[in-house]
Design a protein around this motif. Structure first.
Motif, mmCIF file in Angstrom:
data_model
loop_
_atom_site.group_PDB
_atom_site.id
_atom_site.type_symbol
_atom_site.label_atom_id
_atom_site.label_comp_id
_atom_site.label_asym_id
_atom_site.label_seq_id
_atom_site.Cartn_x
_atom_site.Cartn_y
_atom_site.Cartn_z
ATOM 1 N N ILE A 153 0.838 -1.200 0.000
ATOM 2 C CA ILE A 153 0.000 0.000 0.000
ATOM 3 C C ILE A 153 0.874 1.250 0.000
ATOM 4 C CG2 ILE A 153 -1.679 1.337 1.339
ATOM 5 C CD1 ILE A 153 -2.840 -1.287 2.326
ATOM 6 N N TYR A 154 1.962 1.198 0.723
ATOM 7 C CA TYR A 154 2.804 2.375 0.890
ATOM 8 C C TYR A 154 4.255 1.928 0.985
ATOM 9 C CZ TYR A 154 4.164 7.013 2.587
ATOM 10 O OH TYR A 154 4.725 8.261 2.722
ATOM 11 N N ALA A 155 5.170 2.752 0.503
ATOM 12 C CA ALA A 155 6.588 2.429 0.577
ATOM 13 C C ALA A 155 7.310 3.421 1.467
ATOM 14 C CB ALA A 155 7.215 2.444 -0.824
ATOM 15 N N HIS A 156 8.302 2.921 2.213
ATOM 16 C CA HIS A 156 9.116 3.787 3.047
ATOM 17 C C HIS A 156 10.457 4.015 2.347
ATOM 18 C CE1 HIS A 156 10.599 5.931 6.400
ATOM 19 N NE2 HIS A 156 11.454 5.008 6.786
ATOM 20 N N HIS A 157 10.884 5.284 2.265
ATOM 21 C CA HIS A 157 12.048 5.661 1.479
ATOM 22 C C HIS A 157 13.181 6.181 2.363
ATOM 23 C CE1 HIS A 157 9.901 5.824 -2.540
ATOM 24 N NE2 HIS A 157 8.892 5.714 -1.682
ATOM 25 N N GLY A 158 14.403 6.037 1.868
ATOM 26 C CA GLY A 158 15.558 6.557 2.576
ATOM 27 C C GLY A 158 16.772 6.640 1.668
ATOM 28 N N ILE A 159 17.869 7.154 2.206
ATOM 29 C CA ILE A 159 19.127 7.283 1.473
ATOM 30 C C ILE A 159 20.158 6.348 2.100
ATOM 31 C CG2 ILE A 159 21.017 8.818 0.829
ATOM 32 C CD1 ILE A 159 18.431 9.482 -0.606
ATOM 33 N N TYR A 160 20.687 5.447 1.269
ATOM 34 C CA TYR A 160 21.731 4.545 1.739
ATOM 35 C C TYR A 160 23.035 5.321 1.835
ATOM 36 C CZ TYR A 160 24.910 0.584 2.036
ATOM 37 O OH TYR A 160 25.878 -0.301 2.450
ATOM 38 N N VAL A 161 23.702 5.248 3.000
ATOM 39 C CA VAL A 161 24.910 6.040 3.220
ATOM 40 C C VAL A 161 26.153 5.182 3.412
ATOM 41 C CG1 VAL A 161 23.683 8.055 4.111
ATOM 42 C CG2 VAL A 161 24.346 6.233 5.685
ATOM 43 N N GLY A 162 26.036 3.888 3.091
ATOM 44 C CA GLY A 162 27.182 3.002 3.213
ATOM 45 C C GLY A 162 27.255 2.315 4.555
ATOM 46 N N ASP A 163 28.119 1.289 4.623
ATOM 47 C CA ASP A 163 28.334 0.545 5.862
ATOM 48 C C ASP A 163 27.038 -0.046 6.407
ATOM 49 O OD1 ASP A 163 29.925 -0.540 7.884
ATOM 50 O OD2 ASP A 163 29.587 1.167 9.228
ATOM 51 N N GLY A 164 26.106 -0.388 5.497
ATOM 52 C CA GLY A 164 24.860 -1.015 5.913
ATOM 53 C C GLY A 164 23.892 -0.095 6.628
ATOM 54 N N TYR A 169 25.920 14.495 1.445
ATOM 55 C CA TYR A 169 26.066 15.709 2.245
ATOM 56 C C TYR A 169 24.705 16.189 2.738
ATOM 57 C CZ TYR A 169 26.959 20.562 3.502
ATOM 58 O OH TYR A 169 27.020 21.756 4.178
ATOM 59 N N ARG A 170 23.723 16.232 1.843
ATOM 60 C CA ARG A 170 22.383 16.682 2.235
ATOM 61 C C ARG A 170 21.782 15.756 3.298
ATOM 62 N NH1 ARG A 170 21.221 17.092 -3.749
ATOM 63 N NH2 ARG A 170 21.768 19.226 -4.347
ATOM 64 N N ALA A 171 21.887 14.455 3.074
ATOM 65 C CA ALA A 171 21.296 13.508 4.018
ATOM 66 C C ALA A 171 21.911 13.647 5.406
ATOM 67 C CB ALA A 171 21.466 12.080 3.488
ATOM 68 N N LYS A 172 23.227 13.767 5.468
ATOM 69 C CA LYS A 172 23.903 13.867 6.765
ATOM 70 C C LYS A 172 23.641 15.224 7.421
ATOM 71 C CE LYS A 172 27.510 10.525 5.636
ATOM 72 N NZ LYS A 172 28.961 10.273 5.419
ATOM 73 N N TYR A 173 23.527 16.257 6.619
ATOM 74 C CA TYR A 173 23.205 17.585 7.154
ATOM 75 C C TYR A 173 21.816 17.570 7.778
ATOM 76 C CZ TYR A 173 22.920 22.705 7.327
ATOM 77 O OH TYR A 173 22.812 24.008 7.750
#
Length: 253
Positions: A27-38, A133-137
């Motif tokens: 029904i819905y998807a959850h999104h994110g940014i992979y930043v390495g190291d799992g 950079y944006r994700a970590k900021y």
């Protein structure tokens, strides 16, 4: 990646990838940014509340934060009550579901062929370094108040990838899966269309075309009311430790 599936293996992930995982029977998807190291940086409204409706449905039907279980992740700790921009391991982010990658810079034909929204965009992605950079900021500064319609997890990931925000305060967010929902509803509600066709097949063709066009014109890579906002200007201090999004409203001021 193809028209039918965006599934990807963990081994193929690269830092800066926009990933997602389906929730509650797709029904819905959850999104994110992979930043390495799992690890994944993502935006959540806390356990069972990703839909952001503020009703009992948030707890009954949906989940966005790490898996709702009594088992505490050794790597992430107890994140069940956390909200806002957080960092989780892949296992907690996926919550037992499969891993998918969101595609950028796809062709209009490919975009329309993907019947389900929230899987790709015509907009190109910035470099992996800019995305990270944006994700970590934003992990440090926040991404404003979670809102299903204007400021959800997909909006967060798309901003990290592109730096694009909607210029008008009254516009919906960048979320393509929300655009897909509204396109579907508008298609269903357009009952006068039944008078334009003489057969069930014709009606399906007209409705399908209307749905595809609605999704296309709402895509962040096509619409003209988007602006590039540096992440440093995206948030402002509000009375101490709180932050709020400033890019969506009155960008020219």
């Amino acid at each position: 990646m193809g028209v039918l599936s965006n599934k990807i293996s963990r081994e193929d992930l690269k830092p800066g990838d926009h990933i997602y995982s389906w929730r509650t029977a797709y029904i819905y998807a959850h999104h994110g940014i992979y930043v390495g190291d799992g690890m994944v940086i993502h935006f959540t409204r806390a356990a069972g509340q990703e839909m952001g409706t503020g009703t009992f449905l948030d707890k009954v039907l949906f989940s966005s934060s790490p898996a709702q279980t009594d088992t505490i992740c050794e790597r992430c700790g107890d994140q069940r009550k956390l909200q806002g921009v957080i960092r989780s391991c892949l296992d907690c982010f996926l919550a037992g579901d499969h891993l998918y990658i969101f595609e950028y810079n796809v062709s209009p034909v490919f975009f329309v062929a993907k019947a389900r929204g929230g899987t790709c965009t015509i907009a190109p992605s910035d470099s992996a370094a800019d995305v990270m950079y944006r994700a970590k900021y934003l992990l440090e500064k926040g991404f404003g108040v979670y809102n299903l319609f204007k400021n959800n997890c997909e909006d967060f990931a798309i901003y990290c990838k592109t730096g694009l925000l909607i210029e008008s305060y009254y516009s919906l967010g960048r979320s393509s899966q929300w655009a897909s929902w509204t396109a579907g509803v508008s298609t269903i509600m357009s009952s006068p269309l039944r008078f334009l066709t003489t057969s069930a097949g014709g009606l399906v063709l007209v409705a399908g075309s209307m749905y595809s066009v609605s999704r296309y014109v709402a895509d962040v890579g096509v619409r003209r009311d988007v602006v590039k906002i540096p992440v440093e200007k995206l948030v402002v201090e509000v009375g101490g430790n709180e932050h709020q999004i400033v890019g969506e409203a009155r960008v020219g001021e």
